[in-house]
Scaffold this active site. Structure first.
Site, PDB file in Angstrom:
ATOM      1  N   GLU A 115      23.268  60.700  43.837  1.00  0.00           N
ATOM      2  CA  GLU A 115      22.959  62.013  43.260  1.00  0.00           C
ATOM      3  C   GLU A 115      21.745  62.596  43.947  1.00  0.00           C
ATOM      4  O   GLU A 115      20.947  61.849  44.536  1.00  0.00           O
ATOM      5  CB  GLU A 115      22.685  61.855  41.761  1.00  0.00           C
ATOM      6  CG  GLU A 115      21.385  61.114  41.492  1.00  0.00           C
ATOM      7  CD  GLU A 115      21.263  60.558  40.076  1.00  0.00           C
ATOM      8  OE1 GLU A 115      22.021  59.622  39.749  1.00  0.00           O
ATOM      9  OE2 GLU A 115      20.425  61.061  39.331  1.00  0.00           O
ATOM     10  N   LYS A 117      18.083  63.894  44.786  1.00  0.00           N
ATOM     11  CA  LYS A 117      16.736  63.612  44.286  1.00  0.00           C
ATOM     12  C   LYS A 117      16.042  64.961  44.135  1.00  0.00           C
ATOM     13  O   LYS A 117      15.784  65.655  45.126  1.00  0.00           O
ATOM     14  CB  LYS A 117      15.977  62.725  45.275  1.00  0.00           C
ATOM     15  CG  LYS A 117      14.586  62.378  44.796  1.00  0.00           C
ATOM     16  CD  LYS A 117      13.980  61.293  45.664  1.00  0.00           C
ATOM     17  CE  LYS A 117      12.714  60.725  45.067  1.00  0.00           C
ATOM     18  NZ  LYS A 117      11.629  61.690  44.958  1.00  0.00           N
ATOM     19  N   ASP A 119      13.274  67.712  43.558  1.00  0.00           N
ATOM     20  CA  ASP A 119      11.854  67.781  43.885  1.00  0.00           C
ATOM     21  C   ASP A 119      11.101  68.553  42.810  1.00  0.00           C
ATOM     22  O   ASP A 119      10.829  69.739  42.944  1.00  0.00           O
ATOM     23  CB  ASP A 119      11.688  68.451  45.256  1.00  0.00           C
ATOM     24  CG  ASP A 119      10.312  68.204  45.846  1.00  0.00           C
ATOM     25  OD1 ASP A 119       9.540  67.420  45.254  1.00  0.00           O
ATOM     26  OD2 ASP A 119      10.004  68.797  46.890  1.00  0.00           O
ATOM     27  N   TYR A 225      18.664  62.512  34.243  1.00  0.00           N
ATOM     28  CA  TYR A 225      19.257  61.519  35.150  1.00  0.00           C
ATOM     29  C   TYR A 225      18.977  60.071  34.745  1.00  0.00           C
ATOM     30  O   TYR A 225      19.384  59.153  35.431  1.00  0.00           O
ATOM     31  CB  TYR A 225      18.828  61.756  36.597  1.00  0.00           C
ATOM     32  CG  TYR A 225      17.318  61.863  36.812  1.00  0.00           C
ATOM     33  CD1 TYR A 225      16.488  60.791  36.533  1.00  0.00           C
ATOM     34  CD2 TYR A 225      16.756  63.033  37.310  1.00  0.00           C
ATOM     35  CE1 TYR A 225      15.124  60.882  36.727  1.00  0.00           C
ATOM     36  CE2 TYR A 225      15.382  63.130  37.511  1.00  0.00           C
ATOM     37  CZ  TYR A 225      14.575  62.060  37.214  1.00  0.00           C
ATOM     38  OH  TYR A 225      13.231  62.153  37.397  1.00  0.00           O
ATOM     39  N   LYS A 313      15.651  59.383  51.614  1.00  0.00           N
ATOM     40  CA  LYS A 313      14.982  60.662  51.843  1.00  0.00           C
ATOM     41  C   LYS A 313      15.620  61.414  53.010  1.00  0.00           C
ATOM     42  O   LYS A 313      16.125  60.807  53.957  1.00  0.00           O
ATOM     43  CB  LYS A 313      13.490  60.434  52.159  1.00  0.00           C
ATOM     44  CG  LYS A 313      12.732  59.679  51.080  1.00  0.00           C
ATOM     45  CD  LYS A 313      12.632  60.408  49.757  1.00  0.00           C
ATOM     46  CE  LYS A 313      11.508  61.409  49.724  1.00  0.00           C
ATOM     47  NZ  LYS A 313      10.194  60.839  49.523  1.00  0.00           N
ATOM     48  N   CYS A 418     -13.139  44.887  73.322  1.00  0.00           N
ATOM     49  CA  CYS A 418     -13.280  45.647  72.085  1.00  0.00           C
ATOM     50  C   CYS A 418     -14.238  46.817  72.306  1.00  0.00           C
ATOM     51  O   CYS A 418     -15.362  46.615  72.771  1.00  0.00           O
ATOM     52  CB  CYS A 418     -13.810  44.734  70.987  1.00  0.00           C
ATOM     53  SG  CYS A 418     -14.249  45.612  69.486  1.00  0.00           S
ATOM     54  N   CYS A 421     -17.600  46.079  70.162  1.00  0.00           N
ATOM     55  CA  CYS A 421     -18.557  44.990  70.371  1.00  0.00           C
ATOM     56  C   CYS A 421     -18.473  44.394  71.776  1.00  0.00           C
ATOM     57  O   CYS A 421     -19.282  43.542  72.135  1.00  0.00           O
ATOM     58  CB  CYS A 421     -18.368  43.893  69.330  1.00  0.00           C
ATOM     59  SG  CYS A 421     -16.896  42.894  69.576  1.00  0.00           S
ATOM     60  N   CYS A 436      -9.555  42.057  68.804  1.00  0.00           N
ATOM     61  CA  CYS A 436     -10.920  41.737  69.209  1.00  0.00           C
ATOM     62  C   CYS A 436     -11.208  40.298  68.798  1.00  0.00           C
ATOM     63  O   CYS A 436     -10.901  39.882  67.684  1.00  0.00           O
ATOM     64  CB  CYS A 436     -11.865  42.694  68.494  1.00  0.00           C
ATOM     65  SG  CYS A 436     -13.564  42.138  68.439  1.00  0.00           S
ATOM     66  N   CYS A 442     -18.411  41.266  65.547  1.00  0.00           N
ATOM     67  CA  CYS A 442     -17.984  42.634  65.824  1.00  0.00           C
ATOM     68  C   CYS A 442     -18.327  43.523  64.626  1.00  0.00           C
ATOM     69  O   CYS A 442     -17.845  43.291  63.521  1.00  0.00           O
ATOM     70  CB  CYS A 442     -16.476  42.672  66.080  1.00  0.00           C
ATOM     71  SG  CYS A 442     -15.851  44.350  66.262  1.00  0.00           S
TER      72      CYS A 442
HETATM   73  S1  IVH Z   1      15.719  57.844  38.811  1.00  0.00           S
HETATM   74  C1  IVH Z   1      13.744  53.965  37.425  1.00  0.00           C
HETATM   75  N1  IVH Z   1      16.929  59.946  39.752  1.00  0.00           N
HETATM   76  O1  IVH Z   1      11.825  60.719  41.879  1.00  0.00           O
HETATM   77  C2  IVH Z   1      14.158  55.116  38.218  1.00  0.00           C
HETATM   78  N2  IVH Z   1      14.575  59.888  39.876  1.00  0.00           N
HETATM   79  O2  IVH Z   1      10.353  58.918  43.589  1.00  0.00           O
HETATM   80  C3  IVH Z   1      13.868  56.414  37.581  1.00  0.00           C
HETATM   81  N3  IVH Z   1      13.568  61.906  40.820  1.00  0.00           N
HETATM   82  O3  IVH Z   1       9.674  59.521  39.396  1.00  0.00           O
HETATM   83  C4  IVH Z   1      14.046  57.563  38.471  1.00  0.00           C
HETATM   84  N4  IVH Z   1      15.443  62.995  41.164  1.00  0.00           N
HETATM   85  O4  IVH Z   1      10.579  61.917  39.144  1.00  0.00           O
HETATM   86  C5  IVH Z   1      15.766  59.356  39.545  1.00  0.00           C
HETATM   87  N5  IVH Z   1      18.127  61.793  40.474  1.00  0.00           N
HETATM   88  C6  IVH Z   1      16.973  61.191  40.281  1.00  0.00           C
HETATM   89  C7  IVH Z   1      15.756  61.798  40.629  1.00  0.00           C
HETATM   90  C8  IVH Z   1      14.571  61.103  40.424  1.00  0.00           C
HETATM   91  C9  IVH Z   1      14.124  63.042  41.261  1.00  0.00           C
HETATM   92  C10 IVH Z   1      12.134  61.628  40.842  1.00  0.00           C
HETATM   93  C11 IVH Z   1      11.555  61.018  39.594  1.00  0.00           C
HETATM   94  C12 IVH Z   1      10.896  59.741  40.042  1.00  0.00           C
HETATM   95  C13 IVH Z   1      10.703  59.995  41.491  1.00  0.00           C
HETATM   96  C14 IVH Z   1      10.622  58.691  42.280  1.00  0.00           C
END
Ligand code: IVH
Length: 740
Positions: A115, A117, A119, A225, A313, A418, A421, A436, A442
């Site tokens: 799914e 992520k 932001d 989520y 990412k 180095c 030193c 070093c 040093c």
């Molecule tokens: S699951 C235990 N699902 O990303 C896992 N997190 O880098 C709980 N985030 O703190 C997180 N989209 O704020 C999950 N589809 C998604 C997400 C997501 C964004 C964020 C969340 C988390 C951060 C971690």
């Protein structure tokens, strides 16, 4: 500026900044310009840097953006809010799946959800009897801010649920859609107010408003989520739970898919990436989660991230700029690290002027095995280079444009001494890093070691940070060159005519505070003490393992001295093995390799070998770490002298506490042997440790329990000789499972 003047100025600044914040964020009516506001903040930072001990508890420099943290109540999360491990490349995703399979010992089908992520910022919503009773930000994961009133103003968040478990914590992301963000910024610009840099900042700034009527006027959205505390399970799967949340009235992400193979996961990643620009909101990657919740439970968590999920990412951002010079920094273990000084350039919204060049091979255009990287192109001062930044990692120089290379640019010659030193800097066989050889002679190594010594996870001395270490290191009246010097500061100061209290940057109060903070650390946890020594390869986790095993510095020191001859032979055997391996590979005689090692190790006394093997038997301690520890700290060396001097200044090195747990196995030393059928060794170990047990690699008189699966051999024999209790895997599960 005197200490008294600084204190008054900091108070004045705190008040002025608070007033400006209030006008801007709460009244929506700024009283001063952005530039004036920034100047106040900068002045505040400057004074704090000069007088660190005067920093106020309510210091404006600790408040980020629109955070008016003091106004929100605190909420302790019943179930911690975690973050995610990151994957950057396809191979990282393959590794993730492989690791899960091997952890679980699972060969059958394994499905994952994939799914976007989002932001934004995470939010936890608590429902009791179907009523929204509390909303909290993530905070540090344990404690967040109570933003219940603000959350109620978000249209995507239901106030009442029908048919929900008695207790249900729904977790998800608050974010702002692009269109809403643009409209909000347009309105702000028209009114002559500050605009937000990006939708994420706008969402964070809006949710964390003390005045909920302001939040109401900000168009926020929410995707669910995940979940926290639950009085009953939502489903047996991740996807089923998300469907259940959707049925209860939450918005869930429509791009969530169930994937049965790594190929399907990566295909979904590409599909989401292709839609990224047209989604209408910011995403920064794809999150994969193990679908089967029973498996999620078995996989559990590391310190701050679940083993069952990962964030893949999107590629980092890139930019081209000029390489102005290459500086060499010398680290705590003597590593010479080349740093690129760049003409400043914006990469993904951040100005970058320094980047890492890793090591000399990287500059020369080859990897550690000598194979070409960047098609073998080397990097030269004056080159036009590509800079790469991914998330929070240090930016790196990724590529070079030969077409733009200035004629006079010469290949970079990496220093062989180095720069700090002058000692020879050498590369050990197999090491990509030049180091070093100056050790504590040093100044760069000594200073970095001291900075490490006082750092957060080590001695953590309040008011004694990197800056103060640099100052004291260079000080002629009150020098600090080795850790023990920190603990003699007060005594030496009392005998000096020029007192610390009369110096610029200090005062009577701050000098006293510093001495008190130092005194506070004369009693220190053994694992912190060990980690603080800055031994190469000795991280926090291994420090804890060693501390648990030996219990005291005296016991560890004895083990080090006893094992020393064996450790030296081990290193000699390593060298011989490398040579023998080359010869044997040529002649096809592999057995000789192992024989050479055995012969060399046979030269050690039984006592030395036993001490050495005991150290290697500690889970998490390998030969690389053990030989580094033993050879660095063996009696007679500079480093040992420094440690002995330090120990003389401390009042107590406290043994590690048994983990606070009610489990029947807490505090026991357990050894696993033979084949485990219900879980892998890694899982068994992680679970046992989570329950407070200590897992050892071999049976000794200190072993409390041997868990023996089929095929158990010498360990089981040894256990019965020593009268150690032996149980099978099912009995172990019954015992460990009793703790839940
Ligand atoms: S699951 C235990 N699902 O990303 C896992 N997190 O880098 C709980 N985030 O703190 C997180 N989209 O704020 C999950 N589809 C998604 C997400 C997501 C964004 C964020 C969340 C988390 C951060 C971690």
């Amino acid at each position: 500026m005197t200490e008294a003047e600084a204190q008054a100025e900091l108070a004045r600044l705190a008040e002025a900044i608070a007033r400006a914040n209030d006008a801007y964020h709460r009244q929506d009516a700024p009283e001063i310009s952005d530039a004036d506001y920034d100047a106040l903040k900068r002045r505040n930072l400057e004074i704090e840097a000069r007088f660190p001990t005067l920093k106020r508890a309510d210091s404006p420099s600790d408040q980020v953006g629109a955070t008016l943290a003091e106004g929100f109540g605190k909420v302790r999360h019943e179930v911690r809010m975690l973050s995610l491990e990151n994957a950057f490349e396809d191979a990282d995703v393959t590794d993730f799946v492989t690791r899960i399979r091997s952890y679980l010992g699972h060969e059958g089908p394994l499905s994952f959800t994939a799914e976007p992520k989002i932001d934004g910022l995470s939010l936890s919503l608590r429902y009791e009897g179907g009523e929204l009773v509390q909303a909290a930000t993530r905070g540090d994961g344990e404690t967040g801010e109570n933003v219940t009133e603000n959350a109620r103003t978000i249209a995507d968040i239901p106030h009442r649920l029908i048919g929900a478990p008695e207790v249900l914590e729904v977790r998800g992301e608050v974010y702002m859609r692009h269109a809403d963000f643009a409209a909000l910024n347009d309105r702000a610009a028209e009114a002559g107010e500050k605009t937000f840099a990006n939708p994420r900042n706008a969402a964070a700034g809006s949710l964390r408003q003390l005045d909920a009527t302001i939040t109401r006027s900000r168009p926020l959205s929410f995707f669910a989520y995940a979940w926290g505390a639950l009085s009953e399970p939502l489903s047996e799967t991740q996807s089923g739970s998300i469907e259940r949340l959707a049925a209860l009235g939450f918005r869930t992400n429509p791009l969530t898919r169930l994937c049965l193979t790594v190929e399907e996961m990566l295909a979904q990643y590409r599909s989401i990436e292709a839609q990224r620009a047209t989604l209408g909101y910011d995403i920064d990657g794809v999150v994969y989660k193990v679908n089967d919740l029973a498996l999620q439970r078995r996989l559990g968590f590391r310190a701050a991230t679940p083993r069952w999920a990962i964030a893949h990412k999107f590629p980092a951002e890139l930019a081209w700029t000029r390489l102005e010079s290459i500086d060499i920094q010398v680290g705590r273990t003597g590593a010479l690290s080349p740093v690129a000084r760049l003409t400043p350039v914006t990469v993904g919204g951040v100005v970058v002027s320094n980047a890492t060049l890793h090591n000399e091979d990287y500059i020369a255009g080859r990897d550690s095995s000598g194979a070409p990287i960047r098609d073998g192109k080397d990097i030269r001062v004056g080159d036009w280079v590509q800079v790469y930044r991914a998330g929070d990692v240090i930016p790196k120089v990724a590529d070079v444009d030969l077409a733009q290379r200035p004629e006079e640019a010469a290949p970079y010659s990496f220093p062989e001494t180095c720069p700090e030193c002058g000692s020879p800097a050498i590369r050990e066989p197999g090491d990509s890093v030049r180091r070093c050889t100056g050790g504590l002679i040093c100044p760069a190594q000594a200073i970095e070691k001291l900075k490490h010594f006082v750092s957060r996870s080590a001695f953590d001395i309040e008011g004694l940070g990197a800056k103060q270490i640099e100052m004291f290191f260079a000080d002629s009246l009150l020098p600090v060159r080795v850790p023990a010097d920190i603990f003699t500061l007060q005594d030496r100061d009392s005998r000096n005519l020029a007192k610390l209290a009369n110096r610029d940057g200090f005062g009577k109060r701050s000098a006293e505070k510093l001495f008190a903070a130092i005194d506070d650390r004369r009693r220190i946890a053994f694992e912190r003490f060990l980690f603080a020594l800055g031994i190469r390869h000795l991280g926090e986790v291994a420090a804890k393992d060693l501390a648990r095993h030996y219990g005291s510095w005296a016991a560890l020191a004895l083990a080090i001295d006893t094992a020393h001859p064996a450790a030296l032979l081990h290193l000699k055997a390593d060298e011989a093995e490398t040579a023998a391996r080359v010869a044997a590979a040529e002649a096809g005689r592999r057995a000789e390799v192992a024989k050479a090692r055995m012969q060399i190790m046979a030269e050690a006394s039984d006592e030395a070998r036993a001490a050495w093997e005991e150290m290697l038997s500690i889970e998490g301690v390998g030969a690389v770490l053990a030989s580094s520890l033993v050879t660095t700290l063996a009696a007679g060396g500079h480093e040992r002298q420094a440690v002995d001097d330090l120990v003389a200044q401390l009042t107590e090195i406290t043994p590690p506490e048994a983990r606070a747990t009610q489990s029947p196995v807490a505090g026991l030393t357990v050894v696993f042997t033979g084949t485990l059928e219900k879980m892998t060794r890694a899982e068994a170990k992680a679970r046992a440790e989570a329950l407070g047990a200590k897992v050892a690699g071999s049976v000794s008189a200190k072993t409390d329990l041997l868990v023996a699966g089929p095929g158990a051999g010498s360990k089981a024999t040894r256990a019965s000789e020593l009268g150690v209790k032996v149980i099978d895997e099912d009995e172990w599960l019954a015992l460990a499972g009793a703790a839940g």
